[in-house]
Design a protein around this motif. Structure first.
Motif, PDB file in Angstrom:
ATOM      1  N   ILE A   1     -48.298  -8.013  79.915  1.00  0.00           N
ATOM      2  CA  ILE A   1     -48.599  -8.210  81.339  1.00  0.00           C
ATOM      3  C   ILE A   1     -48.053  -7.027  82.123  1.00  0.00           C
ATOM      4  N   THR A   2     -48.648  -6.791  83.293  1.00  0.00           N
ATOM      5  CA  THR A   2     -48.187  -5.744  84.196  1.00  0.00           C
ATOM      6  C   THR A   2     -47.623  -6.416  85.445  1.00  0.00           C
ATOM      7  N   LEU A   3     -46.423  -6.027  85.845  1.00  0.00           N
ATOM      8  CA  LEU A   3     -45.824  -6.524  87.078  1.00  0.00           C
ATOM      9  C   LEU A   3     -45.656  -5.326  88.011  1.00  0.00           C
ATOM     10  N   GLU A   4     -46.352  -5.388  89.142  1.00  0.00           N
ATOM     11  CA  GLU A   4     -46.290  -4.284  90.110  1.00  0.00           C
ATOM     12  C   GLU A   4     -45.419  -4.699  91.287  1.00  0.00           C
ATOM     13  N   LEU A   5     -44.461  -3.849  91.637  1.00  0.00           N
ATOM     14  CA  LEU A   5     -43.503  -4.173  92.695  1.00  0.00           C
ATOM     15  C   LEU A   5     -43.373  -3.011  93.658  1.00  0.00           C
ATOM     16  N   SER A   6     -42.976  -3.313  94.911  1.00  0.00           N
ATOM     17  CA  SER A   6     -42.689  -2.238  95.858  1.00  0.00           C
ATOM     18  C   SER A   6     -41.216  -2.289  96.240  1.00  0.00           C
ATOM     19  N   THR A   7     -40.808  -3.357  96.933  1.00  0.00           N
ATOM     20  CA  THR A   7     -39.394  -3.503  97.319  1.00  0.00           C
ATOM     21  C   THR A   7     -38.953  -4.938  97.006  1.00  0.00           C
ATOM     22  N   PRO A   8     -37.634  -5.217  96.951  1.00  0.00           N
ATOM     23  CA  PRO A   8     -37.161  -6.560  96.599  1.00  0.00           C
ATOM     24  C   PRO A   8     -37.571  -7.670  97.566  1.00  0.00           C
ATOM     25  N   ASN A   9     -38.048  -7.302  98.752  1.00  0.00           N
ATOM     26  CA  ASN A   9     -38.449  -8.353  99.698  1.00  0.00           C
ATOM     27  C   ASN A   9     -39.972  -8.424  99.888  1.00  0.00           C
ATOM     28  N   ARG A  10     -40.708  -7.710  99.042  1.00  0.00           N
ATOM     29  CA  ARG A  10     -42.171  -7.758  99.107  1.00  0.00           C
ATOM     30  C   ARG A  10     -42.718  -8.466  97.872  1.00  0.00           C
ATOM     31  N   ALA A  11     -43.880  -9.051  98.006  1.00  0.00           N
ATOM     32  CA  ALA A  11     -44.482  -9.818  96.908  1.00  0.00           C
ATOM     33  C   ALA A  11     -44.725  -8.946  95.671  1.00  0.00           C
ATOM     34  N   GLY A  12     -44.612  -9.564  94.509  1.00  0.00           N
ATOM     35  CA  GLY A  12     -44.909  -8.888  93.251  1.00  0.00           C
ATOM     36  C   GLY A  12     -46.292  -9.289  92.763  1.00  0.00           C
ATOM     37  N   LEU A  13     -46.983  -8.357  92.107  1.00  0.00           N
ATOM     38  CA  LEU A  13     -48.323  -8.642  91.573  1.00  0.00           C
ATOM     39  C   LEU A  13     -48.251  -8.714  90.047  1.00  0.00           C
ATOM     40  N   LEU A  14     -48.741  -9.806  89.507  1.00  0.00           N
ATOM     41  CA  LEU A  14     -48.716 -10.041  88.070  1.00  0.00           C
ATOM     42  C   LEU A  14     -50.152 -10.062  87.582  1.00  0.00           C
ATOM     43  N   MET A  15     -50.446  -9.351  86.513  1.00  0.00           N
ATOM     44  CA  MET A  15     -51.824  -9.349  86.011  1.00  0.00           C
ATOM     45  C   MET A  15     -51.827  -9.010  84.523  1.00  0.00           C
ATOM     46  N   PRO A  16     -52.880  -9.407  83.812  1.00  0.00           N
ATOM     47  CA  PRO A  16     -52.972  -9.040  82.397  1.00  0.00           C
ATOM     48  C   PRO A  16     -53.170  -7.532  82.264  1.00  0.00           C
ATOM     49  N   THR A  17     -52.503  -6.913  81.270  1.00  0.00           N
ATOM     50  CA  THR A  17     -52.654  -5.470  81.071  1.00  0.00           C
ATOM     51  C   THR A  17     -54.045  -5.148  80.559  1.00  0.00           C
ATOM     52  N   THR A  18     -54.566  -6.017  79.662  1.00  0.00           N
ATOM     53  CA  THR A  18     -55.955  -5.856  79.201  1.00  0.00           C
ATOM     54  C   THR A  18     -56.726  -7.095  79.630  1.00  0.00           C
ATOM     55  N   ALA A  19     -57.885  -6.883  80.191  1.00  0.00           N
ATOM     56  CA  ALA A  19     -58.666  -8.024  80.687  1.00  0.00           C
ATOM     57  C   ALA A  19     -60.120  -7.893  80.268  1.00  0.00           C
ATOM     58  N   ASP A  20     -60.806  -9.001  80.321  1.00  0.00           N
ATOM     59  CA  ASP A  20     -62.239  -9.048  80.055  1.00  0.00           C
ATOM     60  C   ASP A  20     -62.952  -8.196  81.113  1.00  0.00           C
ATOM     61  N   ASP A  21     -64.000  -7.485  80.700  1.00  0.00           N
ATOM     62  CA  ASP A  21     -64.742  -6.628  81.646  1.00  0.00           C
ATOM     63  C   ASP A  21     -65.343  -7.436  82.796  1.00  0.00           C
ATOM     64  N   ASN A  22     -65.662  -8.710  82.519  1.00  0.00           N
ATOM     65  CA  ASN A  22     -66.366  -9.511  83.526  1.00  0.00           C
ATOM     66  C   ASN A  22     -65.447 -10.283  84.456  1.00  0.00           C
ATOM     67  N   GLU A  23     -64.132 -10.221  84.203  1.00  0.00           N
ATOM     68  CA  GLU A  23     -63.237 -10.988  85.063  1.00  0.00           C
ATOM     69  C   GLU A  23     -62.079 -10.142  85.563  1.00  0.00           C
ATOM     70  N   ASN A  24     -61.567 -10.547  86.699  1.00  0.00           N
ATOM     71  CA  ASN A  24     -60.432  -9.859  87.297  1.00  0.00           C
ATOM     72  C   ASN A  24     -59.444 -10.924  87.755  1.00  0.00           C
ATOM     73  N   ILE A  25     -58.227 -10.876  87.207  1.00  0.00           N
ATOM     74  CA  ILE A  25     -57.210 -11.877  87.552  1.00  0.00           C
ATOM     75  C   ILE A  25     -56.056 -11.183  88.255  1.00  0.00           C
ATOM     76  N   LEU A  26     -55.703 -11.692  89.432  1.00  0.00           N
ATOM     77  CA  LEU A  26     -54.556 -11.165  90.155  1.00  0.00           C
ATOM     78  C   LEU A  26     -53.683 -12.340  90.580  1.00  0.00           C
ATOM     79  N   MET A  27     -52.394 -12.267  90.255  1.00  0.00           N
ATOM     80  CA  MET A  27     -51.440 -13.308  90.631  1.00  0.00           C
ATOM     81  C   MET A  27     -50.366 -12.684  91.503  1.00  0.00           C
ATOM     82  N   LEU A  28     -50.132 -13.285  92.644  1.00  0.00           N
ATOM     83  CA  LEU A  28     -49.124 -12.763  93.565  1.00  0.00           C
ATOM     84  C   LEU A  28     -48.008 -13.783  93.665  1.00  0.00           C
TER      85      LEU A  28
END
Length: 374
Positions: A337-364
């Motif tokens: 999984i990939t976790l993208e962060l900016s600062t400790p008080n901003r939301a983090g984005l969690l997503m699969p590192t490899t995904a199906d071409d037809n789908e896009n999953i983003l978890m905040l």
């Protein structure tokens, strides 16, 4: 009026729509199934005024007629009968129902079918088709993040955004947000619909595992789903959904890539030691190491684990609610999984590192404020 039907076939159909029936409905008639017989076909309807499910099955019948049959006693009777043909004799004047099996007779009191609410007819939009597997996946990936706060009715449903070449499903409870997008389903039109959680839960439970096209139609107030012999009609939530796109941080310079199962198991273990009110776990990122820790000062419990990872960014420490992290990690299929962060008080984005071409999953997921005891 009589009809003959297999007890197990009838039980299977009744169980598939029984989730709509509530224990204390607004109108007592809703404790019943509506039975309608016409041209050798039995149509069964269950409703709670907001959501209705309709199924049908072939029966041996020469007559036509309608009656409301009590759901609970009928289900309990059929559950305890061995698989065999059963004969239903319905009296539309006294509303009595008699069931005859190979070795018994059961008599129960029905109600007047005329009192059963009419199911809305949905017309006015071009139908959209979606494979049952894709719809089930979209529901599973979002439904756990739907809010239960009745004061914010829009968030108690899943937002379905239809566009020419894609369909997007969004759920949020204010602490986390899930966006699931499919690029292989085009609606050929644009619309925003908020489908109640109960309707999608019922749909999820009845969608066939084998590939089946699900047809979806909608108008101003209702959405209509149909596949095989099953139909579901639900009232849309007539509210404005929060502008979720504005919440998703655009610039996230700190990127962590880690094995999903390792992080999931680590958070699961560490969360045992977290505060039982906040469920707070902290992630400390530095170099190629991730330190997962938690403490509960009330009981002097603490735990810490170090995991190896790929991290590109500044050293930082951020806190999350362990329950939210666990649910989100459990709903990702990819190995990393990939976790993208900016600062400790901003939301983090969690997503699969490899995904199906037809789908896009983003978890905040929103962070929790860290108490720096040390």
């Amino acid at each position: 009026m009589k009809f003959i039907v297999s007890s197990s076939a009838l039980l299977k159909q009744l169980q598939s729509i029984n989730g709509v029936v509530t224990n204390n409905p607004v109108v007592p008639i809703l404790e019943n199934f509506l039975f309608e017989i016409e041209a050798g076909k039995l149509t069964i309807t269950a409703s709670d005024l907001e959501t209705s499910m309709i199924t049908e099955l072939p029966v041996e019948a020469r007559d036509t007629g309608r009656i409301a049959a009590p759901a609970r006693i009928l289900l309990d009777t059929l559950k305890n009968l061995p698989d065999q043909p059963v004969t239903f004799t319905l009296d539309e004047e006294t509303y009595t129902i008699e069931i005859s099996s190979a070795n018994g007779r059961y008599k129960l009191a029905g109600e007047n079918a005329a009192d059963f609410p009419r199911v809305p007819v949905v017309k006015g939009s071009a139908p959209i088709e979606m494979p049952s597997s894709s719809l089930a996946r979209a529901i599973n990936k979002t439904i756990f993040a739907v809010s239960t706060d009745e004061l914010r009715p829009a968030m108690t449903g899943i937002l379905v955004q239809l566009a020419d070449s894609q369909v997007t499903f969004v759920a949020t409870d204010g602490h986390r947000l899930l966006r699931y997008r499919r690029q292989d389903v085009g609606a050929g039109q644009t619309a925003n619909l908020i489908i109640p959680r109960k309707a999608f839960n019922l749909l999820k439970g009845t969608l066939p595992s084998e590939a089946t096209p699900v047809k979806m139609e909608f108008n101003q107030s209702n959405a209509f789903f149909s596949f095989n012999q099953m139909r579901l009609v639900c009232r849309l939530i007539d509210e404005r959904y929060p502008d979720y796109e504005n919440v998703i941080p655009v610039s996230n310079p700190n990127k962590l890539i880690i094995n999903r199962a390792e992080l999931l198991n680590s958070v699961r273990r560490i969360s045992i030691y977290s505060n039982k009110t906040t469920h707070q776990v902290r992630l400390r990122l530095a170099g190629s190491e991730l330190v997962v820790s938690a403490e509960d000062l009330d009981f002097s419990n603490e735990a810490k684990e170090t995991l190896s990872c790929q991290y590109d960014g500044e050293d930082m420490e951020i806190g999350f609610n362990a329950r939210f992290l666990l649910e989100m990690l459990s709903n990702i299929d990819s190995e990393d999984i990939t976790l993208e962060l900016s600062t400790p008080n901003r939301a983090g984005l969690l997503m699969p590192t490899t995904a199906d071409d037809n789908e896009n999953i983003l978890m905040l997921v929103m962070p929790v404020m860290l108490n720096n005891y040390v």
